[in-house]
Scaffold this motif. Structure first.
Motif, PDB file in Angstrom:
ATOM      1  N   LEU A  69       0.926  -1.133   0.039  1.00 51.77           N
ATOM      2  CA  LEU A  69      -0.116  -0.152   0.209  1.00 51.77           C
ATOM      3  C   LEU A  69       0.866   1.260   0.163  1.00 51.77           C
ATOM      4  CD1 LEU A  69      -2.939   0.875   0.438  1.00 51.77           C
ATOM      5  CD2 LEU A  69      -2.457   0.910   2.840  1.00 51.77           C
ATOM      6  N   GLN A  70       0.590   2.234  -0.898  1.00 51.78           N
ATOM      7  CA  GLN A  70       1.074   3.454  -0.711  1.00 51.78           C
ATOM      8  C   GLN A  70       0.389   4.295   0.197  1.00 51.78           C
ATOM      9  OE1 GLN A  70       3.632   4.667  -3.292  1.00 51.78           O
ATOM     10  NE2 GLN A  70       3.779   6.402  -1.414  1.00 51.78           N
ATOM     11  N   CYS A  71       1.308   4.805   1.228  1.00 52.38           N
ATOM     12  CA  CYS A  71       0.967   5.586   2.305  1.00 52.38           C
ATOM     13  C   CYS A  71       1.369   7.051   2.374  1.00 52.38           C
ATOM     14  CB  CYS A  71       1.338   4.843   3.780  1.00 52.38           C
ATOM     15  SG  CYS A  71       0.416   3.372   4.118  1.00 52.38           S
ATOM     16  N   PRO A  72       0.502   7.991   2.212  1.00 55.67           N
ATOM     17  CA  PRO A  72       0.996   9.448   2.034  1.00 55.67           C
ATOM     18  C   PRO A  72       1.620   9.936   3.491  1.00 55.67           C
ATOM     19  CG  PRO A  72      -1.224   9.327   2.188  1.00 55.67           C
ATOM     20  CD  PRO A  72      -0.856   8.171   2.174  1.00 55.67           C
ATOM     21  N   PRO A  73       2.512  10.987   3.549  1.00 51.43           N
ATOM     22  CA  PRO A  73       2.880  11.450   4.849  1.00 51.43           C
ATOM     23  C   PRO A  73       1.853  12.002   5.697  1.00 51.43           C
ATOM     24  CG  PRO A  73       4.012  12.623   2.795  1.00 51.43           C
ATOM     25  CD  PRO A  73       2.950  11.763   2.335  1.00 51.43           C
ATOM     26  N   HIS A  74       1.811  11.727   7.030  1.00 53.46           N
ATOM     27  CA  HIS A  74       0.943  12.133   7.906  1.00 53.46           C
ATOM     28  C   HIS A  74       0.942  13.717   7.973  1.00 53.46           C
ATOM     29  CE1 HIS A  74      -1.280  12.375  11.630  1.00 53.46           C
ATOM     30  NE2 HIS A  74      -1.288  10.960  11.683  1.00 53.46           N
TER      31      HIS A  74
END
Lengths: 506, 254
Positions: free
Chosen positions: A257-262
């Motif tokens: 999964l591609q997780c964006p920056p918080h």
């Protein structure tokens, strides 16, 4: 720290795990079986025999199989109370190889299988209809890799959404999916239903965020599409077969999964409005004024908020209004984001688009406000029997559908109300009745689905078709599409053992 | 009608995970979301309710701290407070600011502003000291009613129900007095948008401990700040026999 914790518990109805906390199972459950309630004919599958159980016992050990129909209500019944199966076996693999061995054996022995994640489906995707073997993914919950540079996270399909989000947030990332059931739902199930959730407007859907999957076909063959790149054009994009197919074409075991920056800053506004027309105008203004920072736009009608107040004592912070909007922004510059939100709210108030509202950037208040929306599903469970619908409809018809159903149901319903993801045209229409009867069900279905078709909507926006909507697939889809689905199902699962009676009309 | 002074402290928001600095001198505050101390929110709410009942004529909110402390004063103003006083304390001075200093500051302001009621949160959720209200009462030589879960105003006196270990205690005390708010005193309101707009026009006065004649030299030194011990993970056992064996092995049962 003790007092801090006490404050949290006393002042907030803790949202985590609400699904688990409010489940009520008993071995003497009076709920009628799905096969009887919906008059379903059993498929041509074998019944479970002692030698089958012995095979699974040898494969997994004593502690990872559960037997006996009376002990399995938690697995046989869905959370909402819509469906109930009569499986007498739950198997709990820990590895892809074990899933492969289970499916291979079931396929050879013509044993139907019901893959199950967190069992939070609204369309009974994850519970058996008859005596299918329940393949519970709950022990496949390892996180294999978090790459905080690329944002790629690889993990098992049984990972609980909230746990995964907690783990990636330690590395400064965020899971691009958020839903009320986060304390229980598993990512494998989320992918299988292509769950949308609260922040789709910002991060897009799972077809875009999932880079790769590993899945097991009905015959036990492991399909490795576990790529970790955004761009990969080496032939057919097979991952998409498993996203949204609700476990009917294969069982997802691993996910990339591609997780964006918080986001560094978050702002929320809870607004009261006098009409649906004002809701649309405010939404349009929010898109223009808040632009790239806009991360969620949720609408609730008065009845939705009254329900959560009545059943869960979660009060609206601004009193009663015909409509409410929750608007959230997230970004990387606290001052810039706050100023943007403040200006938007100030002008909206001056222009009389909104009547009242509250706004905050404090995590505790953001959490409290989101609870009003996120826990609506929990409140529904305390309101008699509720017919839950999940439609994609053109925005101008979003609320006319609710009004239409109010008129159509008259005194037959306890309440009819609507809420949902305005940002992606997703209406959750709810019809609450004192108790379920065939007469009421026939009054609602297929009437409501036909009305959705008339306005060029979709009868399933994010919940999937599951068991409850499967027979209405042709209302929303062209027959040629349904025909191709059947062909695909026959190729991937010729014996039809994977999640039978779901998605495709049975 | 009473003039009320409320104290509002800026603390790390209670929904944020606290992290200890690597050098163990304190907790990480940079880039961490702060908000008004929850008990102080309750104090503000109670003061506003007293004003709405025409028991109080004016409410003044005080916060001691760096420039960002004005955020919590603005929140208090948006909740219905009339004016704010920001006592500027920053850098090392703020890190070592203790309840004894704050109580002297509050006492001085209460006298300057001719207040006859001081309402504070019973404690702050960062240092958990639970000392400021008691010390403020001592400095002013006023009666105190701490851990209040109910306040009723009479003629020149107040009746306060207190949460104590054994249950509830009701006391009466003469005004002026110092009260500290407990959790069940009320449910604080949210500041609504129209009130947030109005709050922007309300005055915030700046002052310093020096202006007030208060010495904020530290009285105590923090030696070390540590995380609580990590709880060990549990194990799943196959049956009762294995459980008994495990308990015996750990010396939990004979």
């Amino acid at each position: 720290m003790m007092i801090k914790y006490a404050v949290t518990l006393s002042r907030i109805s803790v949202v985590e795990n609400v699904f688990f906390q409010t489940r009520r199972y008993s071995s003497t459950s009076k709920r009628s079986l799905s096969k009887d309630q919906y008059n379903v004919k059993r498929g041509n599958f074998k019944a479970l025999e002692p030698q089958h159980i012995q095979f699974f016992r040898d494969l997994l050990g004593e502690t990872r199989i559960l037997t006996g129909v009376n002990n399995l209500d938690k697995y046989n019944e869905d959370w909402y109370g819509f469906a109930k199966g009569e499986s007498s076996l739950v198997v709990k693999p820990k590895t892809t190889d074990e899933v492969s061995a289970i499916l291979s054996y079931c396929n050879k022995n013509l044993l139907a299988v019901c893959p199950q994640g967190g069992n939070t489906s609204v369309v009974a995707s994850g519970v058996p209809v008859f005596d299918e073997v329940i393949l519970s993914m709950e022990l496949m919950n390892k996180i294999h890799k978090i790459d905080d540079v690329s944002g790629v996270v690889i993990f098992d399909a049984g990972c609980v959404l909230e746990n995964l989000n907690n783990a990636v947030s330690e590395k400064g990332l965020i899971v691009p999916l958020d839903l009320g059931a986060k304390g229980n739902c598993q990512l494998g199930g989320n992918l299988s239903t292509n769950a949308g959730g609260l922040r789709l407007i910002r991060y897009g859907n799972l077809h875009g965020n999932v880079l790769g999957v590993e899945a097991v076909k009905a015959d036990g063959e492991i399909i490795n599409c576990l790529r970790t790149f955004k761009k990969d054009n080496t032939g057919y994009h097979l991952k998409h077969l498993f996203i949204g197919s609700e476990g009917t074409l294969g069982v997802i075991t691993k996910i990339a999964l591609q997780c964006p920056p918080h986001p560094k800053s978050k702002n929320i506004a809870f607004l009261g409005l006098e009409s649906y027309d004002k809701v649309l105008k405010t939404f349009k203004k929010a898109k223009f004024d808040l632009g790239e920072t806009l991360s969620a736009v949720e609408v609730l009608d008065r009845e939705s908020v009254i329900l959560t107040e009545e059943k869960l004592a979660l009060r609206s912070p601004i009193g009663e209004y015909p409509f409410y909007l929750i608007i959230e922004t997230s970004g990387s510059n606290e001052q810039y984001d706050s100023e943007k939100m403040d200006k938007f709210l100030e002008i909206s108030l001056k222009e009389n688009l909104i009547l009242n509202g509250v706004a905050s950037s404090e995590p505790s208040k953001i959490k409290n406000i989101w609870e009003i929306r996120e826990r609506t599903a929990e409140a529904l469970r305390h309101d008699g029997y509720v017919f839950c619908y999940d439609f994609s409809v053109p925005l101008q018809h979003f609320y006319t559908l609710v009004d239409l159903m109010k008129t159509h149901m008259g005194s037959k319903s306890h309440r009819v109300f609507g809420f949902g993801h305005l940002g992606d045209s997703n209406l959750h229409l709810q019809v609450s009745v004192r108790e379920h009867t065939k007469e009421i069900q026939n009054m609602i279905e297929p009437f409501v689905f036909e009305k959705v078709r008339e306005i060029n909507g979709s009868i399933s926006s994010e919940h999937g078709m599951g068991f409850l909507k499967a027979k209405y697939l042709d209302i929303s889809n062209h027959q040629s599409a349904t025909k191709l689905m059947r062909v695909l199902k026959n190729v991937m699962d010729p014996n039809g053992i994977l999640n039978p009676y779901k998605v495709i009309p049975y | 009608m009473a003039r009320i002074l409320v104290g509002v402290k800026r603390v790390i928001d209670y929904a944020v995970k606290i992290r200890v600095k690597p050098d163990k001198t304190g907790v990480v505050t940079d880039g961490v979301k702060h908000s008004m101390n929850p008990f102080d929110e309750i104090a503000v709410e109670e003061a506003v309710r007293l004003k709405e009942k025409k028991i109080a004529s004016e409410i003044i909110a005080v916060s001691c701290g760096p420039a960002q402390s004005q955020d919590v004063i603005r929140t208090a103003l948006a909740m219905g407070v009339d004016k704010g006083i920001h006592v500027e304390v920053s850098g090392k001075e703020y890190e070592t600011l203790q309840p004894i200093h704050v109580s002297k500051i509050l006492a001085k302001i209460a006298q300057n502003e001719k207040c006859d009621m001081v309402i504070l949160g019973k404690q702050a959720i960062d240092d958990d000291a639970n000392q400021t209200a008691q010390m403020t009462a001592a400095v002013l030589d006023w009666p105190q009613a701490v851990f209040a879960s109910k306040i009723e105003k009479g003629e020149n006196e107040i009746t306060v129900t207190r949460e104590i270990d054994g249950g509830l205690e009701t006391i009466k005390c003469k005004l002026p007095a110092v009260i500290s708010a407990d959790l069940r005193l009320n449910e604080p309101r949210y500041a609504t948008l129209p009130n947030i707009m109005k709050a922007k026009k309300k005055p915030i006065t700046k002052t310093t401990p020096k202006d007030l004649g208060v010495d904020v030299a530290p009285r105590i030194k923090i030696v070390s700040v540590e995380d609580p011990p990590v709880r060990q993970a549990g194990v799943i056992l196959p049956d009762v026999d294995a459980l008994v064996a495990k308990l015996k092995e750990g010396g939990h049962v004979p």
